[in-house]
Design a protein around this motif. Structure first.
Motif, PDB file in Angstrom:
ATOM      1  N   ASN A 163       6.664  12.201   3.298  1.00  0.00           N
ATOM      2  CA  ASN A 163       6.701  11.825   1.980  1.00  0.00           C
ATOM      3  C   ASN A 163       5.991  10.408   2.046  1.00  0.00           C
ATOM      4  O   ASN A 163       5.343  10.121   3.040  1.00  0.00           O
ATOM      5  CB  ASN A 163       8.090  11.420   1.610  1.00  0.00           C
ATOM      6  N   VAL A 164       5.629   9.785   1.013  1.00  0.00           N
ATOM      7  CA  VAL A 164       4.825   8.492   0.916  1.00  0.00           C
ATOM      8  C   VAL A 164       6.080   7.373   0.614  1.00  0.00           C
ATOM      9  O   VAL A 164       6.642   7.566  -0.107  1.00  0.00           O
ATOM     10  CB  VAL A 164       3.927   8.658  -0.338  1.00  0.00           C
ATOM     11  N   VAL A 165       5.720   6.446   1.398  1.00  0.00           N
ATOM     12  CA  VAL A 165       6.418   5.149   1.319  1.00  0.00           C
ATOM     13  C   VAL A 165       5.565   4.206   0.458  1.00  0.00           C
ATOM     14  O   VAL A 165       4.319   4.080   1.091  1.00  0.00           O
ATOM     15  CB  VAL A 165       7.006   4.236   2.593  1.00  0.00           C
ATOM     16  N   THR A 166       5.650   3.699  -0.748  1.00  0.00           N
ATOM     17  CA  THR A 166       4.996   2.961  -1.352  1.00  0.00           C
ATOM     18  C   THR A 166       5.424   1.319  -1.591  1.00  0.00           C
ATOM     19  O   THR A 166       6.464   1.251  -1.851  1.00  0.00           O
ATOM     20  CB  THR A 166       4.569   3.453  -2.665  1.00  0.00           C
ATOM     21  N   VAL A 167       4.726   0.490  -1.071  1.00  0.00           N
ATOM     22  CA  VAL A 167       5.042  -0.999  -1.155  1.00  0.00           C
ATOM     23  C   VAL A 167       4.234  -1.512  -2.168  1.00  0.00           C
ATOM     24  O   VAL A 167       3.117  -1.817  -1.957  1.00  0.00           O
ATOM     25  CB  VAL A 167       4.932  -1.598   0.265  1.00  0.00           C
ATOM     26  N   ARG A 168       4.899  -2.459  -3.019  1.00  0.00           N
ATOM     27  CA  ARG A 168       4.335  -2.856  -4.018  1.00  0.00           C
ATOM     28  C   ARG A 168       4.948  -4.391  -4.349  1.00  0.00           C
ATOM     29  O   ARG A 168       6.285  -4.436  -4.124  1.00  0.00           O
ATOM     30  CB  ARG A 168       4.271  -2.108  -5.534  1.00  0.00           C
ATOM     31  N   PRO A 169       4.429  -5.239  -5.138  1.00  0.00           N
ATOM     32  CA  PRO A 169       3.025  -5.514  -5.498  1.00  0.00           C
ATOM     33  C   PRO A 169       1.926  -5.518  -4.594  1.00  0.00           C
ATOM     34  O   PRO A 169       2.291  -6.043  -3.381  1.00  0.00           O
ATOM     35  CB  PRO A 169       2.926  -6.422  -6.572  1.00  0.00           C
ATOM     36  N   GLY A 211       0.815  -1.156   0.104  1.00  0.00           N
ATOM     37  CA  GLY A 211       0.030   0.100  -0.023  1.00  0.00           C
ATOM     38  C   GLY A 211       0.661   1.520  -0.116  1.00  0.00           C
ATOM     39  O   GLY A 211       2.146   0.931  -0.245  1.00  0.00           O
ATOM     40  N   ASP A 212       0.113   2.501   0.376  1.00  0.00           N
ATOM     41  CA  ASP A 212       0.923   3.802   0.246  1.00  0.00           C
ATOM     42  C   ASP A 212       0.679   4.119   1.633  1.00  0.00           C
ATOM     43  O   ASP A 212      -0.286   4.363   2.518  1.00  0.00           O
ATOM     44  CB  ASP A 212       0.233   4.653  -0.340  1.00  0.00           C
ATOM     45  N   TRP A 213       1.956   4.492   2.223  1.00  0.00           N
ATOM     46  CA  TRP A 213       2.011   4.802   3.742  1.00  0.00           C
ATOM     47  C   TRP A 213       2.852   6.213   3.877  1.00  0.00           C
ATOM     48  O   TRP A 213       3.915   6.448   3.265  1.00  0.00           O
ATOM     49  CB  TRP A 213       2.893   3.898   4.491  1.00  0.00           C
ATOM     50  N   ALA A 214       2.390   6.956   4.970  1.00  0.00           N
ATOM     51  CA  ALA A 214       2.815   8.291   5.130  1.00  0.00           C
ATOM     52  C   ALA A 214       4.345   8.006   5.977  1.00  0.00           C
ATOM     53  O   ALA A 214       4.240   6.931   6.654  1.00  0.00           O
ATOM     54  CB  ALA A 214       2.165   9.098   6.147  1.00  0.00           C
ATOM     55  N   PHE A 215       5.286   8.682   5.761  1.00  0.00           N
ATOM     56  CA  PHE A 215       6.469   8.869   6.320  1.00  0.00           C
ATOM     57  C   PHE A 215       6.839  10.251   6.668  1.00  0.00           C
ATOM     58  O   PHE A 215       7.093  10.922   5.830  1.00  0.00           O
ATOM     59  CB  PHE A 215       7.370   8.131   5.362  1.00  0.00           C
TER      60      PHE A 215
END
Length: 594
Positions: A582-588, A564-568
């Motif tokens: 910033n945004v931490v994005t974890v994929r897939p 997902g997309d997470w605040a950092f």
């Protein structure tokens, strides 16, 4: 706003007769709702699996003055949410404000759509609408919740969470109290931010003075003053906002209102301490009473006995105390810059109090806080590198090279890493940042008692992921203090900033480098990370928020296991709002390419 004076006796009689205390709590100031007559923490409490919360406007009175607060169910702090590991919870949040709101469940491991950050994980909760958060409870411990909208957090929109474990609790205790530390100003947070942008030292009433030089009270030599002047920086710029405008609260009580938690002599009392402030770092102690730290950020740690600990914004610590005597003890939450304190009491009976210690000497930043590593640059300075709570003063090396600090006035582009944007948003780059996880916190370097440091923390349970990191990443915490601009790697958050990308289940070693003179509590949503402390292998402490000291660096290992997309972001609310986000994005996502 008119002064608010409810008839307390009539309201309490009505609540007792009708069982409607929760409905009446919005009419009572916080000091009239708390006290501690029972065996449990006595904040207004809601339990799962179905909880209704209403965000609205309320008057709030402290120190004889009444101001305007943004509250949940009409109380400040918001109701304690008491949940249990393994249950599913459904939290219906109704917004009665005339602006959007939100709730972020700080430290809870939830699906990212339930994380509560507008524009990142959901659209926000619009006026006169209800949003239902629904998720399984996957952990236990002490956590909290707060708004992620329009600086509402600074106006009272925060509350505690306690999650009881599904099985036996490894921490034995007879009684508990939740202590929510916070800061309150009658000045609107947008006005505070506006003043900081125009004059970053607006709230600093503790600057060094000519009389301090003459008397030697500020501990600085003429040469040190010259160096700080050349750098256009103030060695007592410790907290951007402080006791000149803040009243420091414990469970919504000001220092004169004396929130009291009861105990019986000899009991093991668990104190769940939450720093829910907007901009304040506290040093916490109970004179005459040792504290055993048993939990950090909701994760159990091997017990460590201390006499004082620093709790940065958004951190939580659980401690066990065992008052042996039939007398009162003062709980002191002193602002890191010594500009004020929160105060509460532990006592065997209501109405008791203990001596309140005076505020201690104002601390002064050193060259180490400028990112000058372990070097000592003043006649009387102290190098506290890697010093735990047995710290001793070290004299400077006789052959230490002299340095010219005049050229360090602003930024040093030659020292910047290649991927950093060195523009107006960066006024310095730390030339020699040090790992300060073992350092005593600012102002506590030389106190004659035991002080908690991060390297004291050892996870009680083995770390789940023992894989070595597959790659490393360095992130610089940057700012321009004169312009009150903050960011990561020289960039303030905007739609043009690239997110920080991780592959799902990737193991990464991240180093945060603080190029500024301010402490930054950095929080990652949706994950815990393991601080690389050099402690016992496989038992690194888990944290969701870590305080990065000025001129210091912190390394942690992260398993990016939450898609997902997470605040950092920095959890200093004004720093976050001014760009350190910033945004931490974890994929897939769900095993598919994303």
């Amino acid at each position: 706003m008119p002064t608010f004076r409810p008839d307390r006796r009539a309201l309490l009689r009505g609540a007792a007769a009708g069982g409607g205390l929760l409905g009446l709590q919005g009419l009572l100031p916080a000091w009239a709702q708390t006290g501690s007559a029972g065996l449990r923490a006595d904040l207004p409490t809601r339990t799962g699996p179905n909880v209704d919360l209403t965000v609205g406007h309320s008057p709030f009175t402290v120190g004889g003055r009444t101001g305007h607060a943004v509250t949940i169910n009409g109380v400040l702090p918001a109701p304690l949410l008491r949940l249990r590991e393994g249950q599913n919870v459904r939290l219906s949040v109704t917004n009665t404000l005339d602006e959007d709101t939100s709730i972020h469940w700080h430290g809870l491991l939830v699906p990212f759509q339930m994380d509560g950050v507008p524009g990142i994980s959901f659209p926000g909760i619009r006026p006169r609408e209800t949003f239902v958060y629904e998720f399984p409870i996957r952990q236990s411990g002490t956590f909290w919740y707060h708004s992620h909208s329009n600086l509402q957090e600074a106006m009272g929109h925060y509350g505690p969470i306690v999650i009881d474990p599904a099985g036996a609790d490894p921490v034995a205790y007879d009684r508990e109290h939740v202590l929510v530390l916070s800061d309150w100003s009658f000045m609107h947070p947008h006005e505070i931010l506006d003043k900081l942008k125009k004059s970053p030292g607006y709230f600093n009433r503790q600057r060094t003075t000519l009389s301090g030089l003459i008397s030697g009270d500020d501990g600085m030599s003429l040469e040190e003053r010259r160096m700080w002047g050349a750098m256009r920086m103030d060695p007592r710029d410790i907290l951007d906002v402080n006791g000149s405008t803040y009243t420091y609260l414990i469970n919504g009580h000001g220092p004169q209102e004396n929130w009291t938690g009861l105990f019986r002599p000899g009991e093991r009392v668990r104190l769940r301490v939450i720093n829910a402030s907007a901009m304040s770092i506290f040093n916490v102690r109970i004179p005459g009473l040792p504290m055993t730290v048993v939990q950090a950020d909701g994760e159990n740690v091997r017990p460590v006995e201390v006499d004082e600990f620093q709790i940065s914004v958004a951190e939580t610590y659980d401690v066990i105390v065992r008052p042996p005597e039939d007398r009162a003890y003062t709980v002191v939450a002193e602002a890191m810059d010594r500009s004020g304190m929160g105060r509460a009491t532990l006592a065997p009976r209501p109405g008791m109090s203990a001596e309140i210690p005076p505020l201690r000497e104002v601390p002064t930043l050193t060259m180490r806080d400028m990112g000058m590593g372990g070097m000592d640059h003043g006649g009387g300075g102290t190098d506290h590198a890697a010093m735990g709570h047995g710290a001793t003063t070290q004299a400077p090396a006789a052959d230490a090279p002299a340095m010219d600090h005049g050229g360090m006035a602003m930024r040093d582009p030659d020292n910047a890493p290649p991927d950093m944007a060195v523009g107006v948003g960066v006024d310095m780059v730390a030339p020699d940042p040090a790992n300060r996880l073992g350092d005593r916190p600012l102002g506590l370097e030389d106190v004659p008692h035991r002080v908690l440091v991060y390297t004291d923390l050892v996870s009680l349970a083995p770390n789940r992921d023992r894989r070595p990191p597959s790659r490393t990443m360095e992130i610089h915490l940057t700012g321009n203090m004169e312009r009150f601009m903050w960011g990561f790697d020289g960039r303030k958050f905007s739609e043009l900033v690239e997110p920080i990308r991780f592959e799902r289940d990737e193991r990464v070693r991240v180093t945060l480098v603080n190029d500024t003179m301010m402490a930054h509590p950095i929080h990652l949503h949706g994950h815990f990370f393991e601080l690389v402390t050099g402690g016992p292998a496989g038992h690194q402490p888990l944290k969701h928020t870590v305080n990065v000291m000025p001129g210091g660096k912190v390394t942690f290992d992260l398993t990016a296991d939450a898609p997902g997309d997470w605040a950092f972001h920095c959890h200093m609310l004004m720093h976050m709002h001014a760009g350190m986000f910033n945004v931490v994005t974890v994929r897939p996502m769900d095993g598919a390419a994303g």
